[in-house]
Design a protein around this motif. Sequence first.
Motif, PDB file in Angstrom:
ATOM      1  N   PHE A  65     -34.576 -39.923  16.384  1.00 36.89           N
ATOM      2  CA  PHE A  65     -35.832 -40.618  16.651  1.00 36.89           C
ATOM      3  C   PHE A  65     -36.806 -39.587  17.216  1.00 36.89           C
ATOM      4  N   THR A  66     -37.914 -39.374  16.522  1.00 39.08           N
ATOM      5  CA  THR A  66     -38.822 -38.283  16.867  1.00 39.08           C
ATOM      6  C   THR A  66     -40.095 -38.766  17.561  1.00 39.08           C
ATOM      7  N   ASN A  67     -40.845 -37.766  18.038  1.00 37.76           N
ATOM      8  CA  ASN A  67     -42.146 -37.975  18.675  1.00 37.76           C
ATOM      9  C   ASN A  67     -42.061 -38.810  19.943  1.00 37.76           C
ATOM     10  N   SER A  68     -40.981 -38.601  20.683  1.00 38.56           N
ATOM     11  CA  SER A  68     -40.829 -39.221  21.994  1.00 38.56           C
ATOM     12  C   SER A  68     -40.120 -38.218  22.889  1.00 38.56           C
ATOM     13  N   GLY A  69     -40.796 -37.755  23.937  1.00 42.74           N
ATOM     14  CA  GLY A  69     -40.184 -36.784  24.823  1.00 42.74           C
ATOM     15  C   GLY A  69     -40.112 -35.410  24.192  1.00 42.74           C
ATOM     16  N   ILE A  70     -38.947 -34.818  24.220  1.00 42.07           N
ATOM     17  CA  ILE A  70     -38.785 -33.430  23.786  1.00 42.07           C
ATOM     18  C   ILE A  70     -38.505 -33.301  22.288  1.00 42.07           C
ATOM     19  N   VAL A  71     -38.200 -34.404  21.609  1.00 34.24           N
ATOM     20  CA  VAL A  71     -37.801 -34.359  20.202  1.00 34.24           C
ATOM     21  C   VAL A  71     -39.029 -34.553  19.318  1.00 34.24           C
ATOM     22  N   LEU A  72     -39.484 -33.472  18.697  1.00 38.23           N
ATOM     23  CA  LEU A  72     -40.678 -33.496  17.867  1.00 38.23           C
ATOM     24  C   LEU A  72     -40.332 -33.832  16.422  1.00 38.23           C
TER      25      LEU A  72
END
Length: 346
Positions: A65-72
């Motif tokens: 799951f992207t675009n939340s916190g550190i995971v781009l």
Amino acid sequence: MKMEDIAKLAGVSKSAVSFALSGKPGISNKTRERVLEIARENGYTPKPRLSGIEGSVKSLSFLVFTNSGIVLEEYYQQPFFRELIHFIEERCRAKGYSLLFSTINMANFDQEIVTFAEDNQSDGVILLGTNLTPIDISEIAKRLGPSLVVLDNCFDTLPVHFVGINNRMGAYQAGSHLCQLGHREIGYIASNVNLHNFEDRKDGFQEALKKYDIQILPEHHFSVAPTMLSSQEDLKTQIKAYLATGRPLPTALFCECDYIAISAMKTLTELGIRIPEDVSIIGFDNITESQIISPELTTVHVEKQRMAQLAVDLVIESIEVGQEITSKIRVDTLFVERHSSVTYKQ
């Protein structure tokens, strides 16, 4: 031609090539077009995926799951995740499984997790849990069933398989190291995005300092974006404002991850602050770039290969044997002393 060859020609990871060829989200349109063009020019034809009836192909899905916190969105280019994916792919091949990649944008969480659950044809799922909350993971587990392992996070109260880092241990090692070097004025550079892993690191670091009767002063706390390896104007502004008060900087800084540490080193150097002569710096993760930066970064080594192997083995065991009781596995860390930290000299 193999996928590895296309990856080299395109200057991207094998994971990015897999995304492009399978039509999965998770890479930019520009990257996808470049990969597809190289594949066409070199006559590459993906091997057809056999149906479940033929039964000769077993597969796992790596779900992010992207675009939340550190995971781009292009997380596979981030050093920590790039190394982790490499080891997951290696272990899958060794176990006779192929690895599929699926990416969901957090903005479409509810809709896309339902779609993924309905369309997923793999035998089991390794979920990158770095940026996910207990509520997120509970909802995902409800949709995907028991053949699920969450990697790089751990919530003790959830009945789900987890493989994570012993974050408290690693940060405790870092704090003890600085105290043993004689540092007493110690600062902390946190991520400006709250993550469960980072909370555990803060707890472990403070526990080590408490043993030496040391506290981090409020003014010695700084925060920055956790996904940049370049210098950051925000941190530069914070440091300048601090120095304007006439107080000396802490003699050492602990950073919640190597991204932050490397960014801090570059930022401080631009301000004329020498590492480690003026300020010692310690990171966390031991990404490849920690040995490229000058001076080489003292850090906490995370055994990504071991984590990847455990995650793959645990999900395969769930598939092939069945497990009613879930497991929580935390992999211990190893402290790596390099050249960015030195003994404090008055």
